[in-house]
Scaffold this active site. Structure first.
Site, PDB file in Angstrom:
ATOM      1  CB  CYS A  11      38.088  -2.320 -24.967  1.00  0.00           C
ATOM      2  SG  CYS A  11      36.599  -1.309 -25.176  1.00  0.00           S
TER       3      CYS A  11
ATOM      4  CD  GLU B 220      39.066   3.001 -20.957  1.00  0.00           C
ATOM      5  OE1 GLU B 220      38.103   2.537 -20.324  1.00  0.00           O
ATOM      6  OE2 GLU B 220      40.035   2.318 -21.310  1.00  0.00           O
TER       7      GLU B 220
ATOM      8  CB  CYS C 188      35.123   0.846 -20.859  1.00  0.00           C
ATOM      9  SG  CYS C 188      35.296  -0.793 -21.578  1.00  0.00           S
TER      10      CYS C 188
ATOM     11  CG  ASN D  15      35.227  -1.011 -14.700  1.00  0.00           C
ATOM     12  OD1 ASN D  15      35.543  -0.403 -13.683  1.00  0.00           O
ATOM     13  ND2 ASN D  15      35.551  -2.273 -14.887  1.00  0.00           N
ATOM     14  CB  ILE D  16      29.046   1.079 -14.901  1.00  0.00           C
ATOM     15  CG1 ILE D  16      29.649   2.367 -14.331  1.00  0.00           C
ATOM     16  CG2 ILE D  16      27.698   0.765 -14.252  1.00  0.00           C
ATOM     17  CD1 ILE D  16      28.913   3.635 -14.734  1.00  0.00           C
ATOM     18  CD  GLU D  17      32.278  -5.742 -14.551  1.00  0.00           C
ATOM     19  OE1 GLU D  17      31.884  -6.564 -13.686  1.00  0.00           O
ATOM     20  OE2 GLU D  17      33.424  -5.774 -15.055  1.00  0.00           O
TER      21      GLU D  17
ATOM     22  CB  CYS E   9      37.268   2.696 -25.080  1.00  0.00           C
ATOM     23  SG  CYS E   9      36.081   2.209 -23.818  1.00  0.00           S
TER      24      CYS E   9
HETATM   25  N1  THU Z   1      37.443  -2.241 -18.952  1.00  0.00           N
HETATM   26  C1  THU Z   1      37.490  -0.873 -18.887  1.00  0.00           C
HETATM   27  O1  THU Z   1      36.690  -0.235 -18.167  1.00  0.00           O
HETATM   28  N2  THU Z   1      38.422  -0.235 -19.615  1.00  0.00           N
HETATM   29  C2  THU Z   1      39.418  -0.847 -20.313  1.00  0.00           C
HETATM   30  O2  THU Z   1      40.274  -0.153 -20.855  1.00  0.00           O
HETATM   31  C3  THU Z   1      39.446  -2.308 -20.400  1.00  0.00           C
HETATM   32  C4  THU Z   1      38.301  -3.023 -19.797  1.00  0.00           C
HETATM   33  C5  THU Z   1      36.464  -2.941 -18.099  1.00  0.00           C
HETATM   34  C6  THU Z   1      35.348  -3.629 -18.779  1.00  0.00           C
HETATM   35  C7  THU Z   1      34.940  -4.654 -17.736  1.00  0.00           C
HETATM   36  O3  THU Z   1      34.100  -4.050 -16.771  1.00  0.00           O
HETATM   37  C8  THU Z   1      36.247  -5.003 -17.047  1.00  0.00           C
HETATM   38  O4  THU Z   1      37.144  -3.937 -17.355  1.00  0.00           O
HETATM   39  C9  THU Z   1      36.858  -6.317 -17.484  1.00  0.00           C
HETATM   40  O5  THU Z   1      36.949  -6.390 -18.865  1.00  0.00           O
END
Ligand code: THU
Length: 150
Positions: free
Chosen positions: A93, A58, A56, A45-47, A96
């Site tokens: 989520c 995925e 996310c 995941n990359i915020e 995804c």
């Molecule tokens: N996130 C994912 O990368 N995949 C998931 O299946 C659930 C949530 C990430 C999004 C965000 O960067 C962090 O988790 C918290 O929600």
């Protein structure tokens, strides 16, 4: 899917945890996406400081694969937890799941949720996205609706 293959995907997904860019949530997620041709695409995941552009793990994996011309997949493994500590399953989520619906057969595509190499559960996409809307639902498109897009 053979146990050996599942364990390999779990290990690969775990390796991605260190790459997660998560200065805001500190919740690290790693993914390993198995294409039908046997190639594994990884993702984390990359915020973002503006929050909503976050991607996310995925989707990172899916978009890497599609951008390289690969559009058919058999399974994805997802691991995640606060500070990268794996205690619970991390289900994908809704966004995804919808991206999976675009490229995967919901009856066969497998989503492996793992906490460890001996602690995982496997769901079909159909279970996690019942009555999902996919390319086949678009009227006027031929077959699965994806031919024109490729
Ligand atoms: N996130 C994912 O990368 N995949 C998931 O299946 C659930 C949530 C990430 C999004 C965000 O960067 C962090 O988790 C918290 O929600």
């Amino acid at each position: 899917m053979e146990k050996q293959e599942i364990v390999k995907l779990i290990k690969t997904a775990k390796e991605q945890l260190s790459r997660a860019y998560v200065p805001y949530s500190c919740f690290r997620v790693g993914a390993a996406l198995l294409a039908e041709n046997g190639t594994v695409y990884t993702g984390c995941n990359i915020e973002n400081a503006a929050y909503t552009p976050a991607c996310c793990a995925e989707r990172t994996a899916f978009f890497k694969a599609v951008s390289e011309g690969v559009t058919t997949f058999s399974a994805i493994c997802v691991v995640g937890g606060p500070d990268g500590v794996l205690r619970e399953y991390t289900p994908p989520c809704g966004v995804c799941r919808q991206v999976m619906m675009e490229f995967c057969d919901p009856e066969t595509f497998e989503i492996i949720l793992a906490v460890g190499e001996e602690d995982y559960r496997i769901h079909k996409l159909r279970e996690l996205l019942p009555m999902g809307f996919g390319p086949g639902n678009l009227a006027g498109w031929e077959d699965d609706g994806k031919e024109d897009a490729r």
